[in-house]
Motif scaffolding. Structure first.
Motif, mmCIF file in Angstrom:
data_model
loop_
_atom_site.group_PDB
_atom_site.id
_atom_site.type_symbol
_atom_site.label_atom_id
_atom_site.label_comp_id
_atom_site.label_asym_id
_atom_site.label_seq_id
_atom_site.Cartn_x
_atom_site.Cartn_y
_atom_site.Cartn_z
ATOM 1 N N TRP A 104 0.852 -1.203 0.000
ATOM 2 C CA TRP A 104 0.000 0.000 0.000
ATOM 3 C C TRP A 104 0.878 1.241 0.000
ATOM 4 O O TRP A 104 1.878 1.309 0.708
ATOM 5 C CB TRP A 104 -0.889 -0.018 1.247
ATOM 6 C CG TRP A 104 -1.806 1.150 1.446
ATOM 7 C CD1 TRP A 104 -3.101 1.274 1.001
ATOM 8 C CD2 TRP A 104 -1.523 2.372 2.163
ATOM 9 N NE1 TRP A 104 -3.629 2.486 1.401
ATOM 10 C CE2 TRP A 104 -2.680 3.176 2.116
ATOM 11 C CE3 TRP A 104 -0.392 2.842 2.834
ATOM 12 C CZ2 TRP A 104 -2.751 4.431 2.715
ATOM 13 C CZ3 TRP A 104 -0.449 4.092 3.434
ATOM 14 C CH2 TRP A 104 -1.624 4.872 3.369
ATOM 15 N N HIS A 157 -2.477 5.183 -3.742
ATOM 16 C CA HIS A 157 -3.789 5.728 -3.405
ATOM 17 C C HIS A 157 -3.620 7.227 -3.163
ATOM 18 O O HIS A 157 -2.659 7.644 -2.507
ATOM 19 C CB HIS A 157 -4.350 5.072 -2.147
ATOM 20 C CG HIS A 157 -4.439 3.586 -2.239
ATOM 21 N ND1 HIS A 157 -3.322 2.771 -2.164
ATOM 22 C CD2 HIS A 157 -5.498 2.764 -2.406
ATOM 23 C CE1 HIS A 157 -3.709 1.505 -2.281
ATOM 24 N NE2 HIS A 157 -5.010 1.474 -2.429
ATOM 25 N N SER A 205 -8.194 2.473 4.371
ATOM 26 C CA SER A 205 -7.680 2.197 3.036
ATOM 27 C C SER A 205 -6.676 1.053 3.066
ATOM 28 O O SER A 205 -6.651 0.213 2.156
ATOM 29 C CB SER A 205 -7.040 3.459 2.449
ATOM 30 O OG SER A 205 -6.389 3.181 1.226
ATOM 31 N N ASP A 210 -7.267 -0.225 -2.886
ATOM 32 C CA ASP A 210 -7.845 -0.123 -4.218
ATOM 33 C C ASP A 210 -6.907 0.754 -5.048
ATOM 34 O O ASP A 210 -7.103 1.959 -5.172
ATOM 35 C CB ASP A 210 -9.246 0.490 -4.142
ATOM 36 C CG ASP A 210 -9.927 0.572 -5.497
ATOM 37 O OD1 ASP A 210 -9.433 -0.056 -6.462
ATOM 38 O OD2 ASP A 210 -10.953 1.274 -5.601
ATOM 39 N N SER A 211 -5.876 0.144 -5.593
ATOM 40 C CA SER A 211 -4.822 0.888 -6.281
ATOM 41 C C SER A 211 -5.383 1.817 -7.347
ATOM 42 O O SER A 211 -6.254 1.429 -8.132
ATOM 43 C CB SER A 211 -3.830 -0.090 -6.912
ATOM 44 O OG SER A 211 -3.223 -0.891 -5.925
#
Length: 297
Positions: A104, A157, A205, A210-211
């Motif tokens: 992430w 993100h 997140s 959710d790239s």
């Protein structure tokens, strides 16, 4: 957990918002590392158990491979400059090389990338039309981070932050210092976000990555800045400063630039996609709590 399975967060720019996120995940056992610009602050952060490195446009990480080794989560709050994004310019390749272990990446941007909408509502689907130099640099930096995702699969993100406030950084500070002003520009509103809610959105997140996604971080109540100052004065039991028409305020170019754009920012996506319930959907309860945390007046 085995040491190799413990998440490692690396923050470029250990400032107000990233440290709130650190305060949230640190107690969960995460390993924490990051950068600051000055040796004095670096020493203070190291004293708190944060592995800290010096970084700035003119000072890349001395050994990026070693500093970033084992990073599973990366957050950057370093603003772009006239040359671009310093983190990407110096270490974009190093970050890409962390794949596939990097799970992430969060880039802290600003709702300023939307530009001026004459007080109308905007959301994450609104085309970006930044007006000022700094806002244009932010939009360009967003594009550069998304390119890292498209070209190398880095799970980027975007978090577009409204005006950030919290303990030690709120309307109370300006009132107490005597620098608070109440500027009246009819129809002008601003959105804001409490630092604890920023941390909560980032945590949500991480749990539901959710790239390529972008999220607006703001509360439910965009209002004129002078209303917030007046309420802070009410809580402090002091007379608010007079309301001054914008045209007569003689603001500095920097201060006046904040009034160039006028929009209301929607935050539906952090609720629907990430399941976030804001702790502070309105500035009033937030200011009451900040005053309690700061020990009253």
């Amino acid at each position: 957990m085995q040491p190799s399975s413990v998440p490692r967060l690396f923050c470029f720019g250990l400032g107000f918002s990233p440290l709130a996120f650190v305060d949230l995940v640190g107690p969960e056992g995460w390993r924490i590392a990051g950068t600051t610009r000055g040796a004095e602050k670096a020493a203070a952060l190291r004293a708190k158990g944060i592995e800290t490195f010096l970084f700035d446009r003119g000072r890349p990480l001395d050994d990026a491979t070693a500093a970033l080794a084992g990073t599973t989560h990366l957050l950057t709050a370093v603003p772009p400059d006239a040359e671009g994004d310093p983190v990407l310019d110096h270490h974009g390749g190093d970050i890409a090389a962390l794949m596939p272990g990097l799970r992430w990446v969060g880039y802290l941007s600003t709702t300023g990338v939307y530009g001026d909408h004459d007080g109308a509502w905007v959301d994450e689907t609104t085309p970006l039309q930044p007006t000022g130099r700094r806002q244009k640099q932010r939009a360009a930096a967003e594009d550069a981070w998304l390119a890292l995702w498209r070209e190398h699969g880095v799970p980027v993100h975007l978090f577009r932050l409204a005006g950030i406030y919290g303990p030690g950084r709120s309307a109370f500070d300006a009132v107490r210092s005597g620098t608070a002003r109440r500027i009246d520009k009819p129809g002008q509103v601003f959105s804001r976000i409490h630092v604890e809610d920023i941390a909560a959105v980032l945590r949500a997140s991480v749990e539901k990555p959710d790239s390529g996604a972008a999220y607006n971080l703001c509360d439910d109540n965009p209002v004129a800045g002078h209303e917030v100052t007046a309420f802070a004065c009410e809580l402090l039991g002091v007379e608010p400063p007079p309301l001054v028409p914008f045209e007569q305020a003689e603001l500095s170019p920097m201060a006046a630039s904040f009034y160039a754009d006028n929009k209301k920012v929607r935050n539906d996506r952090i609720k629907s996609d990430l399941g976030v319930t804001l702790k502070y959907p309105d500035y009033r309860q937030a200011l009451r709590d900040i005053l309690k945390q700061e020990g009253g007046q």
